[in-house]
Design a protein around this motif. Structure first.
Motif: not given
Length: 498
Positions: A362-369, A387-404, A495-496
């Motif tokens: 998660x802490x490396x999910x974005x990169x600058x260029x 693993x464990x349900x697959x990677x998060x999808x853009x339509x599944x808002x509850x899988x990842x926190x807003x604040x990391x 995250x929160x």
């Protein structure tokens, strides 16, 4: 050797001292590579160097030429005849060399630089040829020293202390242990030599089809005259792009001087354009940042990279509608122009954008260029798995926190009896967490979701993530570190949720 030591030695002999000209060496190697490109293979490159020297290298300079020969071998008869042709190019320049052919770039480099000399592999003219049959790369590497994998000196020294004297011995060791103890670069070199991952070959640039050159009647350093000639050359270089509906993405200017080495100036663009005035301003900005050591004698403009132009319809109510004109499709947006100007003044690496990466952490999910650098992306090997349900999808808002959190914060798990606990089992999930000194009771949780890295990414990272809802209604994203040992903290807040 040091100059002082060499001078003492020279006092006893008739030695002649000449200063090493690094630039001349590079130019000569580049010239030879261009000759190989014309006579052997269009995909020819000079070896690229990393930050530190490899083992056994006395200078941090390129010394090898690499060619991709797939599809061209039949033009010479067989592989040995192709190498004989390459050797003849060196012989014309009174140079000697060692040649090798293998399935991978790393294996070919290893054979050419470290394979022991054998009489049956040598030609009459003294050039040595080493050919690894297709599919026999591992066999060809078995007896070579570990330094053949282009390793740093400290890594080679460590392997020597461990008694690893050949590549074959190194390949029999578990990769996980090598990555943890000796670092990711060693595993990368092994994977490149064996063909497990691709190693890019940055081929020499072929002459641009869209270029213009001018030899000045009189050498000059007058900026107004140089600016006028630059604008005319740019106009000539891009004239053939407009019928193709393509615009400039990278513009290169080559300047020859009366008493100084040539200079090459480049300007990258955020979006393709054919706006002559904008291209001229960018190139003049690059020229102003370069100090002219002497007068200019010749100027060459070439389009190093171009791309399709994007059509843009001006708004009927906006200012562009009156001033756009019939060639509005050749222009950029104001934002693109601003990015181009800032990159020209500050440098391409200083104006950067952000995009999603393939890294599972998660802490490396974005990169600058750099926003004005456009490079083709090759095949990429991802560095982990989810693993464990697959990677998060853009339509599944509850899988990842807003604040990391920028750095995960250690937290202490507490069991139902109020004692510190350390378990990740779902049926024994902690009843509460101590976060910054206060106890927060857990109402319910979801998980685990396993995120871990692969061996080629360096030290192993393995985490079980949980979504936790506290009694007060707030929701947290925590993980249990499965690799931590001893007194290390195992639970972290990462995250929160909103």
């Amino acid at each position: 050797m040091p100059v002082a030591q060499a001078a003492d030695l020279a006092a006893m002999t008739e030695a002649i001292f000449e200063e090493h000209d690094r630039d001349a060496d590079r130019e000569a190697l580049q010239s030879l590579a261009l000759e190989f490109q014309n006579h052997l293979s269009p995909r020819t490159a000079v070896e690229t160097l990393q930050r530190f020297k490899w083992y056994g290298r006395h200078r941090h300079d390129p010394e090898a030429i690499i060619s991709e020969i797939n599809g061209v071998t039949h033009l010479f008869g067989d592989e040995r005849e192709l190498l004989a042709t390459a050797a003849s190019q060196l012989q014309k320049r009174r140079l000697n060399g060692r040649f090798a052919i293998a399935d991978t770039l790393g294996a070919a480099w290893a054979l050419a630089n470290t394979a022991p000399s054998q009489k049956d592999r040598s030609r009459k003219n003294g050039f040595e040829f080493f050919i690894a049959p297709p599919g026999q790369t591992l066999t060809a590497l078995q007896t070579l020293p570990p330094a053949a994998l282009r390793l740093p000196p400290d890594t080679v020294a460590t392997l020597s202390r461990l008694g690893v004297e050949t590549v074959g011995s190194l390949l029999r060791l578990p990769r996980e242990g090598l990555a943890t103890r000796l670092g990711r670069p060693l595993c990368d070199r092994i994977a490149q030599a064996t063909g497990e991952i691709d190693e890019p070959l940055i081929a020499l640039e072929t002459p641009s089809d869209h270029s213009a050159s001018l030899v000045l009647e009189y050498p000059t350093d007058a900026m107004d005259l140089i600016s006028d000639r630059l604008e005319r050359l740019i106009d000539q270089a891009i004239v053939d792009l407009q019928p193709l509906h393509r615009g400039v993405l990278r513009l290169r200017c080559h300047l020859d001087f009366t008493a100084h080495p040539p200079a090459v100036l480049e300007s990258g663009l955020f979006a393709p354009t054919l706006d002559r005035s904008h291209l001229t301003r960018l190139m003049l900005g690059a020229l102003q940042a370069h100090r002219l050591g002497s007068m200019v004698t010749q100027m060459t403009i070439c389009v190093a990279q171009h791309a399709p132009l994007s059509s843009r319809q001006p708004s009927i109510f906006g200012p562009d509608f009156q001033s756009g004109g019939g060639d509005d499709w050749t222009r950029q947006s104001e934002a693109a122009r601003l990015i181009d100007v800032l990159s020209g003044r500050l440098g391409e690496d200083c104006v950067r954008g952000v995009r999603l990466s393939d890294d599972p952490l998660p802490e490396s999910s974005v990169e600058d260029f750099p926003m004005t650098t456009h490079r083709m992306r090759g095949r990429k090997v991802t560095g982990g798995r989810v693993t464990g349900g697959g990677p998060p999808r853009t339509t599944d808002l509850g899988r990842r926190p807003i604040e990391l959190l920028e750095v995960p914060s250690p937290i202490t798990p507490i069991d139902a009896g109020g004692r510190e606990a350390d378990t990740a089992a779902c049926d024994h999930f902690p009843a509460a967490f101590r976060i910054r000194g206060s106890s927060q009771a857990v109402h319910r949780h979801w998980g685990p979701e396993r995120i871990e890295t692969r061996w080629w990414s360096g030290p192993l990272i393995r985490r079980d993530y949980f979504r936790v809802e506290l009694v007060d209604g707030s929701r947290l994203w925590v993980y249990h570190d499965l690799v931590a040992t001893g007194e290390q903290k195992r639970w972290f807040l990462h995250g929160r949720f909103a």
